[in-house]
Motif scaffolding. Structure first.
Motif, PDB file in Angstrom:
ATOM      1  N   ILE A 123      78.327 -12.902  53.490  1.00 45.60           N
ATOM      2  CA  ILE A 123      79.668 -12.761  52.899  1.00 45.60           C
ATOM      3  C   ILE A 123      79.602 -11.905  51.641  1.00 45.60           C
ATOM      4  O   ILE A 123      80.317 -10.911  51.521  1.00 45.60           O
ATOM      5  CB  ILE A 123      80.270 -14.153  52.596  1.00 45.60           C
ATOM      6  N   VAL A 124      78.767 -12.290  50.694  1.00 44.44           N
ATOM      7  CA  VAL A 124      78.488 -11.433  49.540  1.00 44.44           C
ATOM      8  C   VAL A 124      77.005 -11.519  49.213  1.00 44.44           C
ATOM      9  O   VAL A 124      76.367 -12.555  49.435  1.00 44.44           O
ATOM     10  CB  VAL A 124      79.322 -11.796  48.278  1.00 44.44           C
ATOM     11  N   VAL A 125      76.489 -10.428  48.695  1.00 43.82           N
ATOM     12  CA  VAL A 125      75.103 -10.379  48.204  1.00 43.82           C
ATOM     13  C   VAL A 125      75.210  -9.806  46.798  1.00 43.82           C
ATOM     14  O   VAL A 125      75.277  -8.589  46.618  1.00 43.82           O
ATOM     15  CB  VAL A 125      74.213  -9.503  49.102  1.00 43.82           C
ATOM     16  N   GLY A 126      75.295 -10.692  45.805  1.00 45.86           N
ATOM     17  CA  GLY A 126      75.547 -10.241  44.436  1.00 45.86           C
ATOM     18  C   GLY A 126      76.792  -9.357  44.420  1.00 45.86           C
ATOM     19  O   GLY A 126      77.800  -9.672  45.059  1.00 45.86           O
ATOM     20  N   ASP A 127      76.685  -8.222  43.737  1.00 45.82           N
ATOM     21  CA  ASP A 127      77.824  -7.294  43.756  1.00 45.82           C
ATOM     22  C   ASP A 127      77.519  -6.069  44.622  1.00 45.82           C
ATOM     23  O   ASP A 127      78.132  -5.015  44.485  1.00 45.82           O
ATOM     24  CB  ASP A 127      78.230  -6.877  42.338  1.00 45.82           C
ATOM     25  N   ARG A 128      76.577  -6.250  45.545  1.00 48.35           N
ATOM     26  CA  ARG A 128      76.184  -5.167  46.462  1.00 48.35           C
ATOM     27  C   ARG A 128      77.344  -4.815  47.381  1.00 48.35           C
ATOM     28  O   ARG A 128      77.983  -5.678  47.950  1.00 48.35           O
ATOM     29  CB  ARG A 128      74.990  -5.643  47.285  1.00 48.35           C
ATOM     30  N   ARG A 129      77.574  -3.521  47.512  1.00 45.07           N
ATOM     31  CA  ARG A 129      78.588  -3.042  48.460  1.00 45.07           C
ATOM     32  C   ARG A 129      77.891  -2.226  49.537  1.00 45.07           C
ATOM     33  O   ARG A 129      76.948  -1.486  49.254  1.00 45.07           O
ATOM     34  CB  ARG A 129      79.628  -2.187  47.747  1.00 45.07           C
TER      35      ARG A 129
END
Ligand SMILES: Nc1ncnc2c1ncn2[C@@H]1O[C@H](COP(=O)(O)OP(=O)(O)OP(=O)(O)O)[C@@H](O)[C@H]1O
Ligand SMILES: Nc1nc2c(c(=O)[nH]1)N=C(CO)CN2
Length: 190
Positions: A123-129
């Motif tokens: 869903i999210v990996v830190g603020d990685r885009r």
């Protein structure tokens, strides 16, 4: 002159680099085929066994109406969310997620949203885009899915999805009537 690497500028997803920052990861689990709790517990155990991946939270289990199911009368899902801290690059996490799915006989179907023994979504990996077919971050549909946001909100009520906003606001805007907490079903930590 040899350039001295600046330790503050780490290519977080270089697969060759030595250093990776610790990042918080949100993983969503789902199952609507076979022994649903066995699959979810197996996924939790497999994630917890992953080197350099430290599980910090496991949500309650929710029973949820299938969203966008191609099958009429499809079985309900069990869904849950796992939080972790990791230094693993996002691409490695994606590979691990696919391997955990495969370990539970996940059949890859051409039919979108077909019933599945186990789904493991980042869903999210830190603020990685990321915006590749193999890896999209934040998950492009998480913000509109009560079956992801409700269990995540139980663990982290103040969490925010980059570019989307606070999950409390996102959840409040959704119809969550198809999403029911199952207090009788509990995922264990090892
Ligand atoms: N953030 C992500 N989490 C999980 N899979 C992703 C992500 N970004 C891209 N993918 C890719 O999507 C594919 C998995 O698709 P899958 O068939 O499991 O989708 P789905 O779970 O049915 O649908 P949805 O993506 O809407 O949850 C994998 O090949 C994987 O590499
Ligand atoms: N309730 C529910 N519906 C879904 C789910 C899921 O995990 N739970 N996953 C989907 C594709 O990933 C599509 N629809």
């Amino acid at each position: 002159m040899t350039e001295t690497p600046n330790p503050n500028i780490v290519d977080a997803d270089s697969l060759t680099g030595e250093m990776h920052p610790i990042r918080r990861v949100v993983v969503a689990l789902g199952s609507n085929l076979g022994e649903r709790m066995t699959a979810l517990q197996g996924a939790v155990d497999a994630l917890a066994d992953t080197p350099d991946f430290f599980v910090t939270g496991i949500s309650p289990v929710y029973e949820t109406e299938p969203v966008d199911s191609p099958v009429d009368g499809a079985r309900k899902f069990l869904n849950a969310v796992v939080l972790a801290d990791t230094t693993l690059p996002a691409a490695r996490l994606m590979e691990r997620a696919l391997a955990v799915e495969d370990a539970f006989d996940r059949e890859r179907s051409d039919v979108r949203n077909a019933p599945r023994t186990l789904d493991v979504d980042l869903i999210v990996v830190g603020d990685r885009r990321a915006n590749e077919e193999f890896l999209q971050l934040p998950h492009p549909r998480a913000h509109e899915r009560a079956f992801v946001l409700a269990p995540w909100h139980d663990l982290e009520p103040d969490a925010v999805i980059p570019d989307r906003g606070p999950i409390a606001d996102l959840l409040a805007a959704l119809d969550a009537s198809g999403v029911t907490k199952r207090d009788d079903l509990v995922l264990e930590t090892q």
